[in-house]
Design a protein around this motif. Structure first.
Motif, short mmCIF file in Angstrom:
data_model
loop_
_atom_site.label_atom_id
_atom_site.label_comp_id
_atom_site.label_asym_id
_atom_site.label_seq_id
_atom_site.Cartn_x
_atom_site.Cartn_y
_atom_site.Cartn_z
N MET A 1 0.84 -1.19 0.00
CA MET A 1 0.00 0.00 0.00
C MET A 1 0.88 1.25 0.00
SD MET A 1 -3.11 0.71 2.59
CE MET A 1 -4.35 1.85 2.13
N ARG A 2 0.56 2.20 -0.83
CA ARG A 2 1.32 3.43 -0.94
C ARG A 2 0.98 4.39 0.18
NH1 ARG A 2 1.27 5.75 -6.93
NH2 ARG A 2 2.22 7.44 -5.81
N GLU A 3 1.96 5.14 0.62
CA GLU A 3 1.73 6.19 1.59
C GLU A 3 1.08 7.38 0.89
OE1 GLU A 3 4.91 7.59 4.03
OE2 GLU A 3 5.80 5.59 4.09
N GLU A 4 0.34 8.16 1.68
CA GLU A 4 -0.21 9.38 1.12
C GLU A 4 0.90 10.39 0.96
OE1 GLU A 4 -3.55 11.16 3.01
OE2 GLU A 4 -4.82 9.43 2.68
N SER A 8 2.22 19.09 -4.20
CA SER A 8 2.93 20.37 -4.23
C SER A 8 2.15 21.46 -4.97
CB SER A 8 4.29 20.19 -4.91
OG SER A 8 5.09 19.34 -4.14
N ILE A 9 1.10 21.07 -5.66
CA ILE A 9 0.28 22.04 -6.39
C ILE A 9 -0.93 22.47 -5.57
CG2 ILE A 9 -1.06 22.48 -8.50
CD1 ILE A 9 1.97 22.09 -8.99
N CYS A 10 -1.75 21.50 -5.14
CA CYS A 10 -3.00 21.83 -4.44
C CYS A 10 -2.91 21.65 -2.92
CB CYS A 10 -4.15 20.99 -4.99
SG CYS A 10 -4.03 19.22 -4.60
N SER A 11 -1.83 21.08 -2.43
CA SER A 11 -1.58 20.86 -0.99
C SER A 11 -2.51 19.84 -0.34
CB SER A 11 -1.65 22.18 -0.22
OG SER A 11 -0.70 23.09 -0.70
N LYS A 12 -3.22 19.06 -1.13
CA LYS A 12 -4.10 18.02 -0.58
C LYS A 12 -3.34 16.71 -0.45
CE LYS A 12 -8.28 19.98 -2.56
NZ LYS A 12 -9.37 19.79 -3.52
N GLY A 17 -0.69 9.54 -7.29
CA GLY A 17 0.05 10.65 -7.86
C GLY A 17 1.41 10.21 -8.33
N ILE A 18 2.22 11.18 -8.70
CA ILE A 18 3.57 10.89 -9.20
C ILE A 18 4.58 11.77 -8.47
CG2 ILE A 18 2.76 10.22 -11.50
CD1 ILE A 18 3.79 12.99 -12.48
N TYR A 19 5.83 11.33 -8.51
CA TYR A 19 6.94 12.15 -8.05
C TYR A 19 7.69 12.62 -9.28
CZ TYR A 19 6.31 11.07 -3.16
OH TYR A 19 5.80 10.98 -1.89
N LEU A 20 7.87 13.91 -9.39
CA LEU A 20 8.61 14.51 -10.49
C LEU A 20 9.79 15.24 -9.86
CD1 LEU A 20 8.79 15.16 -13.51
CD2 LEU A 20 7.38 17.16 -13.07
N ILE A 25 3.05 15.18 -7.02
CA ILE A 25 1.91 15.81 -7.69
C ILE A 25 0.78 14.80 -7.72
CG2 ILE A 25 1.08 16.90 -9.82
CD1 ILE A 25 4.07 17.38 -10.51
N CYS A 26 -0.39 15.18 -7.19
CA CYS A 26 -1.53 14.25 -7.17
C CYS A 26 -2.03 14.00 -8.58
CB CYS A 26 -2.64 14.77 -6.26
SG CYS A 26 -3.59 16.16 -6.91
N GLU A 27 -2.77 12.93 -8.72
CA GLU A 27 -3.29 12.51 -10.04
C GLU A 27 -4.16 13.60 -10.66
OE1 GLU A 27 -6.12 9.12 -10.19
OE2 GLU A 27 -4.44 8.12 -11.18
N ALA A 28 -4.98 14.27 -9.85
CA ALA A 28 -5.89 15.30 -10.38
C ALA A 28 -5.10 16.50 -10.92
CB ALA A 28 -6.86 15.76 -9.29
#
Length: 60
Positions: A1-4, A8-12, A17-20, A25-28
């Motif tokens: 299971m992935r950690e939350e 860095s864009i919406c702070s949610k 998501g992905i790491y760039l 950065i969340c999927e949305a």
């Protein structure tokens, strides 16, 4: 299971998501960034948020 991660864009918090370059950065936000044309005012917002996130990764 992935950690939350905190986007860095919406702070949610999000589990999808992905790491760039170590910036999460969340999927949305990722989808919105991809679909935003360069002449859209929202594009500049994304550029500024990414720059701020990347600057925060540079050690002082």
């Amino acid at each position: 299971m992935r950690e939350e991660g905190k986007c860095s864009i919406c702070s949610k918090e999000s589990k999808k998501g992905i790491y760039l370059l170590k910036v999460y950065i969340c999927e949305a936000c990722e989808a919105e960034m991809i679909d935003t044309p360069a002449d859209d005012p929202k594009y500049e917002y994304f550029v500024k948020r990414m720059a701020k996130a990347h600057r925060s990764m540079i050690p002082s």
